[in-house]
Design an enzyme around this catalytic site. Structure first.
Site, PDB file in Angstrom:
ATOM      1  N   ASP A  93       0.912  -1.075  -0.308  1.00 21.87           N
ATOM      2  CA  ASP A  93       0.451  -0.111  -0.184  1.00 21.87           C
ATOM      3  C   ASP A  93       1.119   1.139  -0.210  1.00 21.87           C
ATOM      4  OD1 ASP A  93      -1.298   2.293   0.830  1.00 21.87           O
ATOM      5  OD2 ASP A  93      -3.060   0.927   1.673  1.00 21.87           O
ATOM      6  N   TYR A 110      -6.016  10.421  -3.529  1.00 21.91           N
ATOM      7  CA  TYR A 110      -5.927  12.223  -3.328  1.00 21.91           C
ATOM      8  C   TYR A 110      -5.159  12.825  -2.055  1.00 21.91           C
ATOM      9  CZ  TYR A 110      -8.384   9.682  -0.046  1.00 21.91           C
ATOM     10  OH  TYR A 110      -8.347   8.170   0.575  1.00 21.91           O
ATOM     11  N   ARG A 145       0.108  15.064  14.253  1.00 18.49           N
ATOM     12  CA  ARG A 145       0.638  14.632  12.738  1.00 18.49           C
ATOM     13  C   ARG A 145       0.662  15.879  11.670  1.00 18.49           C
ATOM     14  NH1 ARG A 145      -1.794  10.796   8.702  1.00 18.49           N
ATOM     15  NH2 ARG A 145      -3.257  12.455   8.011  1.00 18.49           N
TER      16      ARG A 145
HETATM   17  C1  LIG Z   1      -5.347   6.792   2.341  1.00 13.47           C
HETATM   18  C2  LIG Z   1      -5.600   5.283   2.811  1.00 13.47           C
HETATM   19  C3  LIG Z   1      -6.531   4.403   2.092  1.00 13.47           C
HETATM   20  C4  LIG Z   1      -7.722   5.434   2.024  1.00 13.47           C
HETATM   21  O1  LIG Z   1      -8.707   4.077   1.178  1.00 13.47           O
HETATM   22  P1  LIG Z   1      -9.877   4.925  -0.004  1.00 13.47           P
HETATM   23  O2  LIG Z   1     -10.331   3.573   0.479  1.00 13.47           O
HETATM   24  O3  LIG Z   1      -9.283   5.122  -1.120  1.00 13.47           O
HETATM   25  O4  LIG Z   1     -10.200   5.630   0.624  1.00 13.47           O
HETATM   26  C5  LIG Z   1      -5.902   3.004   2.141  1.00 13.47           C
HETATM   27  N1  LIG Z   1      -4.657   2.474   2.600  1.00 13.47           N
HETATM   28  C6  LIG Z   1      -4.086   3.931   3.982  1.00 13.47           C
HETATM   29  C7  LIG Z   1      -2.686   3.364   3.941  1.00 13.47           C
HETATM   30  C8  LIG Z   1      -4.339   5.481   2.997  1.00 13.47           C
HETATM   31  O5  LIG Z   1      -3.080   5.876   3.733  1.00 13.47           O
END
Ligand SMILES: *Cc1c(COP(=O)(O)O)cnc(C)c1O
Length: 405
Positions: A192, A217, A364
């Site tokens: 991720d 985003y 943060r």
């Molecule tokens: C911001 C973030 C997400 C966001 O997930 P969405 O399904 O796109 O809202 C997922 N994993 C991590 C580690 C994040 O920081």
């Protein structure tokens, strides 16, 4: 400190890029890691898609404006930012949905193994998505602290799923070492990259990663709810069992056939109709970040966070830093533990310094390198010092927890 900040700004090779973003007057924005700022080019690009492509072109724009290929086109622009080939990345869905597709696809590639290994305290959605698959009887979740991760890679582990830069602390995993360990244990790897893409160098091909996803985003500045992206290494394209077999992942969506036949390439990761307006905004952000370049962004991100720590000690503050103290081993953020972190954060916001609070006790501060000035950093540190030294954060108005923070 302000003089030193001004000198650093004068020497900053990325200084000109601040002008490419819309930022409100009098605000120091330290939350670009949660919602990136608006590129100035985005409204016009969106207006063109809305008024010309949608308004005039109507349904014809699927072909004439190449809407069909838009997810792949935007993916190809993100690919070099994460060390992937252009045909290995596609912009689609959300990170959560992409995790579901990629975890499932990975499990299908490791018959006889069903464990997805991750760490407790990973971003909630990452853990929830494993749990959802567990409820379907498709996966078994195993969460172990990072210092036990190597030993936990047993012969029942199908997938190691980790977040490169931790959302709360900014701690980084060594992607090369973890990927190699997983492969040596016969498992696949899913990264991720939500808090990395656009701020830190990532080399998916170089570390031989199998799968990845990341956020549109945050540092890519694609706008609220922007599409995410998914990466699948080319070697896995041929026999990928992606479970959300929607028509946009079909080899020939407009054959309207009763049988599902996956598209041969990365397009098979798509499910339903591409969100064209969201992709239009994301494309502008990805183009801008690619133009600046990840290595330069990373260098500036490190310099910004180091300067913040310098300012903080200059003000005589002793804070409890929970992020790694070496800027090479942290993401583009600094997190501090404080028992009243929520009130502290609210007091800073009241002064125009927007950071965020992460439950239960973390303040943060994110340092989006594309548009922050060293002067902003010095200002943020000065406000933090004043808020702490005057006890301003203890005012009642800052203590009330809002429903959405
Ligand atoms: C911001 C973030 C997400 C966001 O997930 P969405 O399904 O796109 O809202 C997922 N994993 C991590 C580690 C994040 O920081």
């Amino acid at each position: 400190m302000i003089d030193r900040a001004k000198a650093l700004d004068a020497a900053d090779p990325l200084a000109e890029y601040r002008g490419r973003f819309t930022l409100p007057e009098g605000i120091v924005y330290l939350d670009g890691n949660s919602l990136g700022a608006l590129p100035k080019a985005t409204p016009a690009a969106m207006a063109r898609v809305v008024e010309q492509e949608w308004g005039d072109g109507l349904i014809r724009s699927w072909n004439d404006a190449d809407w069909f290929a838009m997810g792949a086109r935007v993916g190809a622009k993100i690919a070099p930012l994460v060390g992937a080939q252009s045909h290995e990345v596609i912009a689609c869905d959300t990170v959560s949905v992409n995790l579901f597709k990629l975890i499932s696809a990975a499990l299908a590639k490791r018959p006889g193994r069903n464990v997805t290994l991750s760490e407790p305290g990973n971003f909630p959605t990452d853990i929830y998505m494993i749990e959802g698959l567990e409820r379907q009887g498709l996966a078994v979740q195993r969460l172990v602290p990072r210092d036990e991760m190597f030993e936990a890679l047993g012969d029942d582990v199908a997938l190691l799923m980790l977040t490169h830069a931790h959302y709360k602390t900014g701690e980084l995993f060594d992607m090369a070492a973890m990927t190699k360990a997983a492969h040596d244990a016969g498992a696949l790897v899913l990264w991720d990259l939500s808090h990395s893409t656009g701020a830190l160098p990532v080399d998916l091909n170089g570390v031989n990663a199998d799968f990845a996803t990341g956020c549109g985003y945050k540092y890519l500045n694609g706008g609220p709810g922007a599409p995410a992206f998914a990466y699948v290494a080319e070697r896995h394209h041929d026999d990928l069992a992606q479970p959300l077999t929607g028509w946009f992942g079909h080899a020939r969506p407009f054959a309207f056939s009763d049988e599902y036949e996956a598209a041969p390439g990365i397009e098979q990761l798509q499910c339903g109709t591409s969100p064209i307006l969201g992709l239009a905004a994301l494309e502008v952000g990805a183009d801008l970040i690619a133009e600046i370049g990840v290595d330069r962004l990373h260098a500036k991100s490190r310099a910004l966070s180091e300067f913040f720590l310098e300012c903080v000690s200059g003000h005589g503050l002793e804070l409890d830093l929970v992020s790694p103290s070496d800027s090479r081993t942290r993401g583009s953020q600094l997190s501090f533990r404080h028992e009243n972190a929520y009130a502290l954060c609210q007091a800073l916001i009241a002064r125009g310094v927007i950071g965020d609070f992460r439950d239960p006790d973390i303040l943060r501060l994110g340092f989006a390198p594309a548009y922050l000035r060293f002067e902003d950093i010095a200002e943020a540190a000065r406000h933090l010092a004043e808020v702490l030294q005057t006890g301003e954060w203890q005012r009642d108005e800052f203590k009330k927890m809002a429903a959405v923070t």
